[in-house]
Design an enzyme around this catalytic site. Structure first.
Site, PDB file in Angstrom:
ATOM      1  N   CYS A 172       0.849  -1.178   0.000  1.00 41.28           N
ATOM      2  CA  CYS A 172       0.000   0.000   0.000  1.00 41.28           C
ATOM      3  C   CYS A 172       0.894   1.241   0.000  1.00 41.28           C
ATOM      4  O   CYS A 172       1.855   1.292   0.766  1.00 41.28           O
ATOM      5  CB  CYS A 172      -0.887  -0.012   1.245  1.00 41.28           C
ATOM      6  N   HIS A 187      -9.014  -3.543  -2.479  1.00 37.21           N
ATOM      7  CA  HIS A 187      -8.062  -2.813  -1.632  1.00 37.21           C
ATOM      8  C   HIS A 187      -8.484  -1.337  -1.532  1.00 37.21           C
ATOM      9  O   HIS A 187      -8.515  -0.765  -0.430  1.00 37.21           O
ATOM     10  CB  HIS A 187      -6.654  -2.955  -2.236  1.00 37.21           C
ATOM     11  N   GLU A 188      -8.818  -0.726  -2.687  1.00 37.67           N
ATOM     12  CA  GLU A 188      -9.161   0.708  -2.692  1.00 37.67           C
ATOM     13  C   GLU A 188     -10.513   0.961  -2.026  1.00 37.67           C
ATOM     14  O   GLU A 188     -10.686   1.958  -1.319  1.00 37.67           O
ATOM     15  CB  GLU A 188      -9.136   1.274  -4.117  1.00 37.67           C
ATOM     16  N   HIS A 200     -10.166   1.084   1.580  1.00 37.26           N
ATOM     17  CA  HIS A 200      -9.665   2.384   2.044  1.00 37.26           C
ATOM     18  C   HIS A 200     -10.825   3.331   2.358  1.00 37.26           C
ATOM     19  O   HIS A 200     -10.758   4.108   3.311  1.00 37.26           O
ATOM     20  CB  HIS A 200      -8.786   3.049   0.988  1.00 37.26           C
TER      21      HIS A 200
END
Ligand SMILES: [Zn+2]
Length: 190
Positions: free
Chosen positions: A106, A148-149, A152
């Protein structure tokens, strides 16, 4: 380069453990999209600068909280040549299937890597910057980036999803980042 020939300035990437990274980001409203502005930020400029920042940092995805903007928005480019940037507003993941265990990193947690189990395939729906609906079928790396995003945007970092051994290995690097953050905060207060 932007339309007027000026170079697009990359942004500073927010590093762990900045609290903006563990905060749930809010959705961008239809009115904000129509106006092209949210929280006083020009959304097109934000997208262009985030894409420039992602490329400069050699990343394949970047979420708005990683540049200190707590809005549901991310950019990504999992294409092999890095020539197909994508920007999605208010992304929602669905139709998840299969699993794939793969190493991840990341941009907000430099030097830390670890295997994360993710869905192999899914559908991403959301809006583009004009407010038009977007639907993408994503597989493998593209599906991984989308997960993953989107994590976030919910304030979830990949280090909470890596195994115990990998977390143990990452501990000293995380400690260094924590110390650096503390020093930076103390300097700001002065
Ligand atoms: Zn990340």
């Amino acid at each position: 380069m932007s339309d007027d020939g000026k170079k697009i300035e990359p942004m500073r990437i927010v590093l762990y453990p900045d609290p903006v990274l563990t905060k749930k980001a809010r959705a961008i409203t239809p009115d904000e999209l129509k106006a092209g502005q949210a929280d006083g930020i020009d959304l097109r400029e934000l997208a262009a600068r985030m894409i420039a920042t992602m490329y400069e940092a050699d990343g394949i995805g970047l979420a708005a909280p990683q540049v200190g903007v707590s809005l549901r928005f991310w950019v990504a480019d999992p294409s092999p040549e890095h020539t197909a940037p994508l920007a999605i507003v208010n992304p929602v993941l669905s139709n998840q299937s299969g699993t794939l265990d793969m190493e991840e990193g990341c941009l907000s947690i430099p030097e830390v890597r670890g295997k994360v189990k993710r869905f192999q395939k899914l559908t991403v729906t959301g809006l583009d910057l004009d407010g038009n609906p977007v639907t993408l079928e994503a597989e493998d790396l593209a599906a991984r980036v989308a997960q993953h995003e989107t994590d976030h945007l919910d304030g979830i970092l990949f280090i909470t999803k890596i195994g115990t051994a990998a977390r143990f290995m990452a501990r000293s690097k995380l400690r260094v980042l924590e110390d650096e953050y503390e020093v930076m905060q103390r300097r700001r207060k002065k």
